[in-house]
Design a protein around this motif. Structure first.
Motif, PDB file in Angstrom:
ATOM      1  N   PRO A  75      41.588 -38.928 -56.771  1.00 54.30           N
ATOM      2  CA  PRO A  75      40.515 -39.640 -57.472  1.00 54.30           C
ATOM      3  C   PRO A  75      39.604 -40.370 -56.489  1.00 54.30           C
ATOM      4  N   ALA A  76      38.347 -40.483 -56.867  1.00 54.72           N
ATOM      5  CA  ALA A  76      37.402 -41.337 -56.158  1.00 54.72           C
ATOM      6  C   ALA A  76      37.284 -42.628 -56.954  1.00 54.72           C
ATOM      7  N   VAL A  77      37.608 -43.762 -56.315  1.00 55.74           N
ATOM      8  CA  VAL A  77      37.665 -45.038 -57.028  1.00 55.74           C
ATOM      9  C   VAL A  77      36.597 -45.968 -56.463  1.00 55.74           C
ATOM     10  N   ARG A  78      35.713 -46.414 -57.312  1.00 56.01           N
ATOM     11  CA  ARG A  78      34.666 -47.390 -56.976  1.00 56.01           C
ATOM     12  C   ARG A  78      33.883 -46.958 -55.740  1.00 56.01           C
ATOM     13  N   SER A  79      33.472 -45.722 -55.738  1.00 54.49           N
ATOM     14  CA  SER A  79      32.626 -45.214 -54.663  1.00 54.49           C
ATOM     15  C   SER A  79      31.192 -45.695 -54.911  1.00 54.49           C
ATOM     16  N   THR A  80      30.620 -46.402 -53.927  1.00 55.47           N
ATOM     17  CA  THR A  80      29.301 -47.017 -54.113  1.00 55.47           C
ATOM     18  C   THR A  80      28.199 -46.091 -53.622  1.00 55.47           C
ATOM     19  N   HIS A  81      27.147 -45.947 -54.443  1.00 54.64           N
ATOM     20  CA  HIS A  81      26.044 -45.038 -54.110  1.00 54.64           C
ATOM     21  C   HIS A  81      24.716 -45.694 -54.467  1.00 54.64           C
TER      22      HIS A  81
ATOM     23  N   PRO B 152      13.715 -40.037 -59.356  1.00 56.73           N
ATOM     24  CA  PRO B 152      12.958 -38.973 -58.688  1.00 56.73           C
ATOM     25  C   PRO B 152      11.453 -39.155 -58.797  1.00 56.73           C
ATOM     26  N   HIS B 153      10.975 -40.004 -59.686  1.00 53.08           N
ATOM     27  CA  HIS B 153       9.532 -40.159 -59.861  1.00 53.08           C
ATOM     28  C   HIS B 153       9.019 -41.268 -58.949  1.00 53.08           C
ATOM     29  N   PRO B 154       7.711 -41.402 -58.822  1.00 56.04           N
ATOM     30  CA  PRO B 154       7.136 -42.326 -57.834  1.00 56.04           C
ATOM     31  C   PRO B 154       7.341 -43.804 -58.130  1.00 56.04           C
ATOM     32  N   SER B 155       8.015 -44.164 -59.217  1.00 61.99           N
ATOM     33  CA  SER B 155       8.153 -45.589 -59.537  1.00 61.99           C
ATOM     34  C   SER B 155       8.945 -46.335 -58.472  1.00 61.99           C
ATOM     35  N   GLY B 156       9.790 -45.626 -57.745  1.00 62.51           N
ATOM     36  CA  GLY B 156      10.573 -46.272 -56.705  1.00 62.51           C
ATOM     37  C   GLY B 156      11.743 -47.079 -57.233  1.00 62.51           C
ATOM     38  N   ARG B 157      12.027 -46.950 -58.529  1.00 63.82           N
ATOM     39  CA  ARG B 157      13.143 -47.695 -59.103  1.00 63.82           C
ATOM     40  C   ARG B 157      14.452 -47.214 -58.478  1.00 63.82           C
ATOM     41  N   GLN B 158      15.327 -48.159 -58.173  1.00 63.88           N
ATOM     42  CA  GLN B 158      16.602 -47.779 -57.584  1.00 63.88           C
ATOM     43  C   GLN B 158      17.704 -48.679 -58.116  1.00 63.88           C
ATOM     44  N   TRP B 159      18.918 -48.144 -58.062  1.00 62.27           N
ATOM     45  CA  TRP B 159      20.105 -48.846 -58.535  1.00 62.27           C
ATOM     46  C   TRP B 159      21.215 -48.688 -57.503  1.00 62.27           C
ATOM     47  N   VAL B 160      22.166 -49.563 -57.578  1.00 67.20           N
ATOM     48  CA  VAL B 160      23.419 -49.388 -56.834  1.00 67.20           C
ATOM     49  C   VAL B 160      24.503 -49.158 -57.873  1.00 67.20           C
ATOM     50  N   MET B 161      25.128 -47.952 -57.795  1.00 66.14           N
ATOM     51  CA  MET B 161      26.116 -47.554 -58.786  1.00 66.14           C
ATOM     52  C   MET B 161      27.505 -47.474 -58.162  1.00 66.14           C
ATOM     53  N   SER B 162      28.484 -47.921 -58.942  1.00 65.92           N
ATOM     54  CA  SER B 162      29.891 -47.773 -58.565  1.00 65.92           C
ATOM     55  C   SER B 162      30.467 -46.629 -59.392  1.00 65.92           C
ATOM     56  N   LEU B 163      31.022 -45.622 -58.730  1.00 64.24           N
ATOM     57  CA  LEU B 163      31.460 -44.387 -59.389  1.00 64.24           C
ATOM     58  C   LEU B 163      32.963 -44.202 -59.222  1.00 64.24           C
ATOM     59  N   THR B 164      33.629 -43.858 -60.327  1.00 61.41           N
ATOM     60  CA  THR B 164      35.045 -43.489 -60.305  1.00 61.41           C
ATOM     61  C   THR B 164      35.182 -42.115 -60.955  1.00 61.41           C
ATOM     62  N   ALA B 165      35.852 -41.170 -60.292  1.00 64.45           N
ATOM     63  CA  ALA B 165      35.970 -39.789 -60.788  1.00 64.45           C
ATOM     64  C   ALA B 165      37.424 -39.340 -60.757  1.00 64.45           C
ATOM     65  N   LEU B 166      37.817 -38.615 -61.823  1.00 66.45           N
ATOM     66  CA  LEU B 166      39.173 -38.062 -61.953  1.00 66.45           C
ATOM     67  C   LEU B 166      39.081 -36.575 -62.281  1.00 66.45           C
ATOM     68  N   ARG B 167      39.968 -35.781 -61.689  1.00 68.73           N
ATOM     69  CA  ARG B 167      39.973 -34.359 -62.002  1.00 68.73           C
ATOM     70  C   ARG B 167      40.683 -34.133 -63.325  1.00 68.73           C
TER      71      ARG B 167
ATOM     72  N   VAL C  54      33.927 -38.766 -65.179  1.00 70.43           N
ATOM     73  CA  VAL C  54      33.235 -39.713 -64.312  1.00 70.43           C
ATOM     74  C   VAL C  54      32.923 -40.980 -65.108  1.00 70.43           C
ATOM     75  N   ALA C  55      33.168 -42.145 -64.475  1.00 67.40           N
ATOM     76  CA  ALA C  55      32.758 -43.435 -65.027  1.00 67.40           C
ATOM     77  C   ALA C  55      31.867 -44.115 -64.000  1.00 67.40           C
ATOM     78  N   VAL C  56      30.697 -44.580 -64.438  1.00 64.94           N
ATOM     79  CA  VAL C  56      29.750 -45.229 -63.528  1.00 64.94           C
ATOM     80  C   VAL C  56      29.384 -46.599 -64.076  1.00 64.94           C
ATOM     81  N   ASN C  57      29.131 -47.523 -63.142  1.00 65.25           N
ATOM     82  CA  ASN C  57      28.762 -48.887 -63.516  1.00 65.25           C
ATOM     83  C   ASN C  57      27.627 -49.344 -62.613  1.00 65.25           C
ATOM     84  N   ASP C  58      26.654 -49.987 -63.212  1.00 64.25           N
ATOM     85  CA  ASP C  58      25.515 -50.506 -62.448  1.00 64.25           C
ATOM     86  C   ASP C  58      25.941 -51.802 -61.745  1.00 64.25           C
TER      87      ASP C  58
END
Length: 810
Positions: free
Chosen positions: A187-193, A198-213, A226-230
């Motif tokens: 599993p990937a636990v609390r992987s930060t990304h 993709p559009h020119p607004s430049g909006r960005q987030w920092v997401m914490s991702l947890t993934a299980l097979r 997959v579970a993601v949290n802002d």
């Protein structure tokens, strides 16, 4: 169905795992599935044509009356062919015209697990706080609860890939993590990304991702959950905390006002803004208290430090070293003067400047859109301000969290600026006084090894009158002193200096401890009489004077209102010494008393002022118990006195105490019996020659033949004077220390005086000869009689370094 294919399922349970039977209205089994045969171990021929009630461990209540079987569901206990009971969850469904019923059953535990799994999935996909998704083996979205409202971003439709809703580089980074989970099963636990739109607004987030097979029934990878949290807010908070830590580490390390201000500017840019300026009151730069300014006009501010994210400072802006021009009065200006942290737009600042283009050109950077201004405030006074601007390089406006962050940084930086200001103002006088009036922190004498500590109090009371002293005396003796002058500030420090000098003078006269305190008590009364009328009641001090003799191992204590000293004997615990406290110095009219104790070598003596009580100053017993416990646990044979002293101050941490304090630790030594030789002679003329001979033999044994001639003269003159003028018995003692000490004791109390004899005088040259043969000489009085002592330095040494004493012949 192909063997490798999965069977369909109902409520999460595969159909081929369900036991099935067909019964009529009377409950007779008509058909029996292979899954039912496996569940109960009964083949169809043993069951078909018979009532299903034979398989029940306990009867069921029929849904319809008249004993006829009807539709329903529930939990039942069935008999296995082995005799055990199989708990199942069942359901009866009518077929056709309701003359026959299809019964399905699965183990009750499997049914409960399936229901829980379905409930969990429903809960996950129905909530909106946590993004949940299922991707197939090609990483296509199969199911998700992510909507545009959840993260204020684009939707994530079923069948899409991550690259459809985020920057391609960011999508590839996330999918590489998902592929690794698919391949390895780890599993990937609390992987930060970092996720960018993709559009020119430049909006960005920092997401914490947890993934299980996810695995199918055959154990093969079937996809990824997959579970993601802002965590954008948390990441912003982390960066702010890091900035606070950086500011705490970098700001305040210098005692220069300008350097401290520049450290503040360098910390803030570029983390918080694009341009920053630090402006301080002109009086702060000279070490004085800043004036109180309210309203428009001359602000008495000077720009001290600047920093930019893009390099050089903008031409035309107020630069370092330049003074502020007069400012118009405004609500914004008064708010800052009263200590508020201001967040304002460019237009609002220009409006507060009255629309003056000249002021705007000096104080408002080009292409800046918003500013934060925080006050550097310490001890209730405004020292200056720090201003942070954002330009088009950083288009986002300041937020409330930025305002609070700058206010916190400014409050910490203000302490550094104020410390530097106070240092500029006070350090010359304070440091000079303390360096001149206090002895060395550590001394190493033949009698004792000492370590002293002085810690000033906080605030305006930092300079005060606590002191300690170590006074080397003749015959290897030493006086240990601890004292506390009443009051604080430079007057108390000056009084401390006068008392320390007086005690050194009285101690040099080799008076007993109680007599030293009596003489100093008279001095304090005279100082109080000389003081201005309003200060006479605050002239006073407490003091403890200890006199230690390393030859006898005796130590005599006398106290004038000081806390009791602590003794830590070798191999023993700490104990308070019962010394009569006596009145403080300056009271007068009450005699001081002394107490004498014998101290073994390596005994540690702790003297301290009441500032060591700390916050327990009103609970003396508790404070004394804490001091004794500290010494019990840290003072061991061979332990460094400096470390013991630090442990006594450990409760104060890095913060200044509420009252200044002094601590003096001394580890005693005794002179070896091989380094001391003593004799006693009757008061007769023959004693002079016998004393000379004894001294010469002892010098030979010690390898000090180079001192034979001078010592012979000294002994001859002093013993002759004692025999002639004082009577007997006459004592002679030689002490080999770092100098050769010669002592002659007689029963007379007459003060010896050094005279210059004329050519016609028959006597009066004895002490003159003694003074010229030695480096120094003197006398002291005991309870009966006096002792005259001399000192001679060693010129050379030979023979055994530690010879035995030579007994007196005859």
């Amino acid at each position: 169905m192909h063997p490798d294919e999965e069977s369909p399922s109902v409520s999460g349970i595969p159909l081929d795992a369900m036991a099935a039977a067909v019964v009529d209205r009377r409950g007779t089994v008509i058909r029996w599935s292979s899954a039912a045969e496996s569940l109960l171990g009964r083949p169809a021929e043993d069951v078909c044509g018979r009532s299903v009630r034979r398989l029940l461990v306990r009867p069921l209540s029929p849904v319809y009356g008249g004993g006829r079987y009807g539709p329903g569901s529930g939990v039942a206990g069935l008999r296995h062919s082995s005799g055990r009971t199989v708990e199942v969850a069942y359901r009866a469904v009518p077929l056709g015209g309701a003359e026959e019923y299809l019964l399905t059953a699965v183990p009750a535990a499997d049914a409960a697990e399936s229901e829980q799994a379905l409930a969990l999935l429903r809960a996950l996909f129905s909530q909106t706080r946590l993004g949940v998704g299922i991707h197939d083996t090609d990483l296509n979205v199969v199911r998700t609860n992510i909507t545009p409202e959840m993260f204020d971003g684009p939707p994530l439709p079923v069948g899409s890939r991550l690259g459809h809703v985020m920057d391609a580089e960011d999508a590839e980074a996330v999918e590489s993590v998902l592929r690794e989970v698919l391949e390895t099963g780890v599993p990937a636990v609390r992987s930060t990304h970092l996720i960018r739109a993709p559009h020119p607004s430049g909006r960005q987030w920092v997401m914490s991702l947890t993934a299980l097979r996810l695995l199918d029934r055959s154990g093969r990878p079937g996809g990824v959950a997959v579970a993601v949290n802002d965590t954008t807010a948390e990441e912003t908070l982390r960066r702010q905390i890091d900035l606070l830590h950086t500011s705490a580490a970098r700001i305040g390390s210098s005692l220069d006002v300008v350097e401290t201000a520049q450290d503040l500017a360098d910390v803030v840019v570029p983390e918080l803004g694009d341009l920053v300026s630090v402006d301080l009151s002109e009086s702060v730069l000279s070490g004085e208290e800043p004036p109180l300014v309210l309203g428009g006009g001359r602000q008495h501010l000077a720009r001290v430090a600047v920093a930019t994210a893009g390099g050089g400072w903008q031409a035309g802006l107020l630069g370092p070293g330049e003074s502020y021009p007069p400012l118009p009065d405004s609500d914004e200006l008064r708010g800052v003067q009263e200590g508020a942290t201001m967040l304002a737009s460019r237009d609002a600042v220009i409006g507060a400047l009255g629309g003056d283009d000249h002021l705007a050109g000096l104080l408002v950077p080009d292409r800046a859109h918003s500013v934060l201004v925080a006050v550097l405030r310490a001890r209730g006074r405004s020292l200056g301000t720090v201003s942070v601007w954002r330009t088009e390089r950083r288009p986002e406006a300041f937020e409330e969290s930025d305002r609070l962050l700058l206010a916190e940084i400014a409050s910490r930086a203000a302490l550094g600026v104020d410390n530097a200001r106070r240092y500029t103002h006070e350090h010359r006088a304070a440091v000079a006084l303390q360096e001149q009036l206090l002895p060395q922190a550590m001394t190493d004498l033949p009698a004792v090894e000492t370590a002293g500590t002085y810690r000033p109090a906080e605030g305006e009371m930092s300079i005060s009158g606590d002191w300690f002293d170590v006074i080397p005396l003749p015959s290897s003796r030493v006086a240990l002193v601890i004292g506390d002058v009443i009051g604080h500030g430079l007057p108390a420090t000056a009084t401390m200096g006068r008392l320390r000098t007086a005690i050194q003078a009285f101690g040099g006269m080799e008076l007993p401890p109680e007599e030293v305190l009596t003489q100093v008590d008279d001095l304090v009364q005279r100082l109080a009489a000389e003081a201005p009328a309003g200060r006479r009641d605050v002239v006073g001090a407490t003091c403890l004077y200890a006199l230690y003799d390393p030859v006898s191992g005796l130590c005599t204590f006398a106290s004038a209102g000081q806390p009791p000293p602590v003794l830590v004997r070798p191999g023993g615990g700490a104990e308070f010494l019962d010394v009569p406290p006596g009145p403080p110095l300056g009271v007068g009219g009450v005699p001081f008393e002394s107490v004498t104790v014998r101290l073994e070598p390596d005994t540690v003596l702790a003297l301290y002022t009441d500032g060591l009580f700390g916050l327990e100053e009103f609970d003396v017993e508790r404070a004394l118990a804490r001091i004794r416990h500290r010494l019990d646990t840290t003072c061991r044979p061979g332990s460094a006195l400096e470390a013991v002293g630090r442990s006594l101050l450990a409760d104060f941490g890095d913060e200044p105490p509420h009252d200044d304090l002094a601590v003096l630790l001394a580890r005693t030594r005794t002179l070896s019996a091989r380094s001391v030789a003593s004799w006693e002679f009757p008061a007769g003329p023959a004693s002079v020659a016998v004393a000379r001979a004894a001294a010469l033999r002892q010098l030979t044994a010690w390898g000090l033949d180079d001192l034979s001639l001078t010592t012979e003269l000294v002994v001859s003159e002093l013993v002759t004077n004692a025999v002639r003028h004082a009577g007997g018995p006459v004592g002679l003692r030689l002490i080999r220390e770092n100098v050769l000490i010669c002592e002659v004791t007689d029963p007379s109390n007459t003060q010896p005086r050094l005279l210059r004899a004329t050519d016609l005088d028959e006597g009066g040259r004895g002490l003159f000869i003694v003074a010229n043969c030695t480096t120094r000489w003197g006398s002291r009085y005991g309870r009966s009689g006096k002792t005259i002592w001399t000192e001679q330095p060693f010129f050379s040494r030979s023979g055994n370094d530690d010879p035995a004493l030579v007994p007196l012949a005859g």
